[in-house]
Motif scaffolding. Structure first.
Motif, PDB file in Angstrom:
ATOM      1  N   TYR A 116      -0.204   4.203   1.114  1.00  0.00           N
ATOM      2  CA  TYR A 116      -1.146   4.964   1.919  1.00  0.00           C
ATOM      3  C   TYR A 116      -0.650   6.371   2.237  1.00  0.00           C
ATOM      4  O   TYR A 116       0.481   6.561   2.657  1.00  0.00           O
ATOM      5  CB  TYR A 116      -1.377   4.189   3.209  1.00  0.00           C
ATOM      6  CG  TYR A 116      -2.154   4.918   4.238  1.00  0.00           C
ATOM      7  CD1 TYR A 116      -1.528   5.368   5.383  1.00  0.00           C
ATOM      8  CD2 TYR A 116      -3.496   5.169   4.064  1.00  0.00           C
ATOM      9  CE1 TYR A 116      -2.241   6.046   6.338  1.00  0.00           C
ATOM     10  CE2 TYR A 116      -4.205   5.848   5.014  1.00  0.00           C
ATOM     11  CZ  TYR A 116      -3.572   6.289   6.150  1.00  0.00           C
ATOM     12  OH  TYR A 116      -4.276   6.969   7.086  1.00  0.00           O
ATOM     13  N   GLU A 174      -4.980   2.025  -5.489  1.00  0.00           N
ATOM     14  CA  GLU A 174      -3.967   3.033  -5.765  1.00  0.00           C
ATOM     15  C   GLU A 174      -3.351   2.746  -7.125  1.00  0.00           C
ATOM     16  O   GLU A 174      -2.921   1.616  -7.389  1.00  0.00           O
ATOM     17  CB  GLU A 174      -2.905   3.025  -4.678  1.00  0.00           C
ATOM     18  CG  GLU A 174      -3.484   3.436  -3.327  1.00  0.00           C
ATOM     19  CD  GLU A 174      -2.531   3.189  -2.181  1.00  0.00           C
ATOM     20  OE1 GLU A 174      -2.099   4.175  -1.565  1.00  0.00           O
ATOM     21  OE2 GLU A 174      -2.215   2.016  -1.920  1.00  0.00           O
ATOM     22  N   ARG A 228      -5.730   7.630  -5.568  1.00  0.00           N
ATOM     23  CA  ARG A 228      -6.099   6.743  -4.461  1.00  0.00           C
ATOM     24  C   ARG A 228      -7.618   6.814  -4.340  1.00  0.00           C
ATOM     25  O   ARG A 228      -8.178   7.888  -4.124  1.00  0.00           O
ATOM     26  CB  ARG A 228      -5.445   7.197  -3.163  1.00  0.00           C
ATOM     27  CG  ARG A 228      -5.864   6.376  -1.934  1.00  0.00           C
ATOM     28  CD  ARG A 228      -5.128   6.885  -0.695  1.00  0.00           C
ATOM     29  NE  ARG A 228      -5.706   6.407   0.541  1.00  0.00           N
ATOM     30  CZ  ARG A 228      -5.353   5.288   1.174  1.00  0.00           C
ATOM     31  NH1 ARG A 228      -4.410   4.518   0.664  1.00  0.00           N
ATOM     32  NH2 ARG A 228      -5.936   4.938   2.298  1.00  0.00           N
ATOM     33  N   SER A 287       0.837  -1.196   0.000  1.00  0.00           N
ATOM     34  CA  SER A 287       0.000   0.000   0.000  1.00  0.00           C
ATOM     35  C   SER A 287       0.875   1.249   0.000  1.00  0.00           C
ATOM     36  O   SER A 287       1.912   1.301   0.638  1.00  0.00           O
ATOM     37  CB  SER A 287      -0.891   0.015   1.230  1.00  0.00           C
ATOM     38  OG  SER A 287      -1.607   1.214   1.289  1.00  0.00           O
TER      39      SER A 287
END
Length: 185
Positions: free
Chosen positions: A4, A81, A95, A2
């Motif tokens: 993030y 993503e 995202r 990820s």
């Protein structure tokens, strides 16, 4: 893996009016455009467009993302993503947060996008509506972005919640250096 964006930085999202005087007129038009970014990229790069999926996994949204979507902190979401390429260069990091409660019925197809752009599907929906666009500046050196994004010189980003069948989907898009250069030329 990820990529993030930490929720600590997500508090930097502001109403689009925050752009006044901070960006060029051409960039502002792109950031505030209410149409399909996919279509704009296809037009700008004469069809040379592709999607690279960086990560697609089930998890939980950040506190800020959950708030914007009206979710609980433990609600399951699909986190997608991607990098959007134009002219062979990465132009946009996107995202998307898709609540599991939004992925039923005809929206279940969104769990199988693979390397297809989410925006292309969204903008074909006759009942699509969108919340106001928010913006954030990701060019600051202290921006806590993953290395893969920082290496492409991120700039301004935008996000908004889309609704299809009254079900929310949050999409954040960060414009990278190749797109910003193309916009200014």
């Amino acid at each position: 893996m990820s990529h993030y964006i930490p929720s600590a930085y997500s508090s930097s999202w502001r109403p689009a009016a925050a752009l006044m005087g901070h960006v060029s007129a051409p960039l502002k038009r792109w950031l505030l455009d209410k149409g399909s970014l996919t279509e704009r990229l296809l037009h700008r790069f004469t069809g040379e467009f592709s999607v690279e999926v960086l990560s697609e996994r089930w998890g939980t949204a950040s506190a800020d993302e959950a708030r914007v979507l009206g979710l609980g902190l433990r609600d399951r979401v699909l986190i997608r993503e991607v990098l959007l390429y134009g002219g062979g260069q990465p132009c946009v990091y996107a995202r998307s947060i898709l609540p599991s409660s939004s992925l039923t019925g005809r929206l279940r197809v969104l769990t199988q996008l693979a390397n297809k752009p989410l925006g292309a599907w969204l903008f074909k929906q006759p009942d699509l509506h969108r919340d106001p666009i928010e913006v954030a500046d990701f060019s600051l050196p202290q921006s806590p972005l993953p290395p893969i994004i920082k290496s492409h010189s991120p700039g301004w980003g935008r996000r908004s919640v889309f609704y299809v069948d009254n079900r929310p989907i949050l999409v954040a898009e960060i414009f990278l250096a190749p797109l910003q250069k193309a916009i200014e030329n």
